[in-house]
Motif scaffolding. Structure first.
Motif, mmCIF file in Angstrom:
data_model
loop_
_atom_site.group_PDB
_atom_site.id
_atom_site.type_symbol
_atom_site.label_atom_id
_atom_site.label_comp_id
_atom_site.label_asym_id
_atom_site.label_seq_id
_atom_site.Cartn_x
_atom_site.Cartn_y
_atom_site.Cartn_z
ATOM 1 N N CYS A 1 36.037 31.483 38.182
ATOM 2 C CA CYS A 1 37.266 30.913 37.629
ATOM 3 C C CYS A 1 37.536 31.538 36.261
ATOM 4 N N VAL A 2 38.583 32.348 36.183
ATOM 5 C CA VAL A 2 38.960 33.022 34.942
ATOM 6 C C VAL A 2 39.498 32.000 33.939
ATOM 7 N N ILE A 3 39.055 32.117 32.705
ATOM 8 C CA ILE A 3 39.567 31.282 31.614
ATOM 9 C C ILE A 3 40.855 31.937 31.116
ATOM 10 N N LYS A 4 41.993 31.258 31.358
ATOM 11 C CA LYS A 4 43.302 31.870 31.122
ATOM 12 C C LYS A 4 43.482 32.405 29.707
ATOM 13 N N ASN A 5 43.061 31.637 28.694
ATOM 14 C CA ASN A 5 43.305 32.095 27.318
ATOM 15 C C ASN A 5 42.344 33.204 26.875
ATOM 16 N N SER A 6 41.435 33.639 27.762
ATOM 17 C CA SER A 6 40.541 34.768 27.448
ATOM 18 C C SER A 6 41.098 36.109 27.924
ATOM 19 N N ILE A 7 42.181 36.075 28.695
ATOM 20 C CA ILE A 7 42.718 37.293 29.323
ATOM 21 C C ILE A 7 43.330 38.217 28.265
ATOM 22 N N GLN A 8 42.862 39.491 28.279
ATOM 23 C CA GLN A 8 43.374 40.516 27.357
ATOM 24 C C GLN A 8 43.674 41.785 28.143
ATOM 25 N N GLN B 1 50.128 57.973 46.684
ATOM 26 C CA GLN B 1 49.560 58.786 47.762
ATOM 27 C C GLN B 1 50.227 58.428 49.082
ATOM 28 N N LYS B 2 49.913 59.189 50.116
ATOM 29 C CA LYS B 2 50.410 58.875 51.452
ATOM 30 C C LYS B 2 49.828 57.534 51.861
ATOM 31 N N GLY B 3 50.683 56.660 52.382
ATOM 32 C CA GLY B 3 50.231 55.345 52.807
ATOM 33 C C GLY B 3 49.638 55.365 54.202
ATOM 34 N N THR B 4 49.088 54.247 54.596
ATOM 35 C CA THR B 4 48.530 54.139 55.947
ATOM 36 C C THR B 4 49.624 53.847 56.972
ATOM 37 N N LYS B 5 50.679 53.153 56.556
ATOM 38 C CA LYS B 5 51.794 52.844 57.456
ATOM 39 C C LYS B 5 53.102 53.442 56.961
ATOM 40 N N GLU B 6 53.215 53.604 55.650
ATOM 41 C CA GLU B 6 54.429 54.123 55.033
ATOM 42 C C GLU B 6 54.186 55.546 54.556
ATOM 43 N N ASP B 7 55.280 56.253 54.252
ATOM 44 C CA ASP B 7 55.156 57.636 53.788
ATOM 45 C C ASP B 7 54.538 57.723 52.393
ATOM 46 N N ILE B 8 54.959 56.798 51.500
ATOM 47 C CA ILE B 8 54.488 56.842 50.113
ATOM 48 C C ILE B 8 53.997 55.460 49.704
ATOM 49 N N PHE B 9 52.755 55.406 49.211
ATOM 50 C CA PHE B 9 52.156 54.168 48.706
ATOM 51 C C PHE B 9 52.081 54.299 47.190
ATOM 52 N N ILE B 10 52.689 53.357 46.477
ATOM 53 C CA ILE B 10 52.670 53.356 45.016
ATOM 54 C C ILE B 10 52.016 52.063 44.563
ATOM 55 N N GLN B 11 50.983 52.204 43.747
ATOM 56 C CA GLN B 11 50.277 51.023 43.252
ATOM 57 C C GLN B 11 50.043 51.154 41.752
ATOM 58 N N ASP B 12 50.561 50.171 41.026
ATOM 59 C CA ASP B 12 50.242 50.049 39.614
ATOM 60 C C ASP B 12 49.158 48.991 39.494
ATOM 61 N N ASN B 13 47.981 49.411 39.039
ATOM 62 C CA ASN B 13 46.818 48.533 38.886
ATOM 63 C C ASN B 13 46.711 48.153 37.422
ATOM 64 N N TYR B 14 46.820 46.858 37.147
ATOM 65 C CA TYR B 14 46.749 46.353 35.782
ATOM 66 C C TYR B 14 45.377 45.717 35.578
ATOM 67 N N TYR B 15 44.598 46.278 34.664
ATOM 68 C CA TYR B 15 43.236 45.812 34.397
ATOM 69 C C TYR B 15 43.225 44.921 33.157
ATOM 70 N N PHE B 16 42.504 43.794 33.269
ATOM 71 C CA PHE B 16 42.417 42.828 32.187
ATOM 72 C C PHE B 16 40.962 42.476 31.905
ATOM 73 N N LEU B 17 40.608 42.467 30.629
ATOM 74 C CA LEU B 17 39.315 41.933 30.207
ATOM 75 C C LEU B 17 39.456 40.411 30.214
ATOM 76 N N CYS B 18 38.432 39.714 30.693
ATOM 77 C CA CYS B 18 38.508 38.253 30.709
ATOM 78 C C CYS B 18 37.113 37.637 30.814
ATOM 79 N N CYS B 19 37.063 36.352 30.498
ATOM 80 C CA CYS B 19 35.841 35.562 30.625
ATOM 81 C C CYS B 19 36.027 34.574 31.766
#
Length: 175
Positions: free
Chosen positions: A73-80, A89-107
């Motif tokens: 269980c992430v502590i919401k006020n710890s998220i940075q 890249q080429k997708g598995t079902k679609e021609d183009i797969f676009i993914q923006d991965n947002y990384y957060f430090l948290c407790c």
């Protein structure tokens, strides 16, 4: 949020069908170890997290996905904010797969809840592991999967390497 790096395989047909899947991923460090999700079926490690649903904030998606995949269980006020990885890249079902991965430090809270895995996560045997980051890097780089998932493994290894380079795993001794 700063861009950590971009991964563009250029293996797709420009102008084809596009699928966008933004995701929120947790960086949880405890006692010099990183919390990762281990796939027992394919033997790889990934940061806990997943897709951001429509009308869901990145933070709410992070909290939901971490709880579902790991029982933590992430502590919401710890998220940075830590950084973003843009993947195309080429997708598995679609021609183009676009993914923006947002990384957060948290407790996270000390107590562990029940996982709530979906079908594919159960089939892969997702389990929570706290481990040395270099171990996860080494496993991911030895594991061979299809091109689509191989890109994900390398993404996770590169983020772990950045965390190591930036000193997130240095044990500080005071006194």
């Amino acid at each position: 949020m700063r861009i950590l790096f971009e991964m563009d395989k250029k293996d797709y047909i420009s102008g084809g069908s596009v699928f966008r899947r933004p995701s929120a991923r947790a960086i949880i460090i405890k006692d010099g170890k990183i919390a990762m999700v281990h796939s027992k079926k394919y033997n790889y490690y990934k940061f806990p997290g997943g897709g951001i649903e429509a009308a869901e904030s990145m933070e709410d998606a992070l909290i939901r996905e971490v709880l579902e995949e790991t029982g933590l269980c992430v502590i919401k006020n710890s998220i940075q904010e830590y950084g973003q990885v843009h993947r195309v890249q080429k997708g598995t079902k679609e021609d183009i797969f676009i993914q923006d991965n947002y990384y957060f430090l948290c407790c996270v809270k000390e107590d562990l809840q029940q996982q709530d895995l979906d079908t594919y996560e159960e089939e892969e045997g997702f389990t929570l592991a706290f481990l040395e980051p270099q171990f996860a890097i080494d496993v991911n780089r030895k594991t061979i999967l299809d091109d689509f998932r191989q890109t994900m493994l390398e993404r996770e290894a590169l983020v772990l390497e950045l965390l190591i380079q930036e000193g997130y795993f240095i044990r500080r001794i005071f006194g």
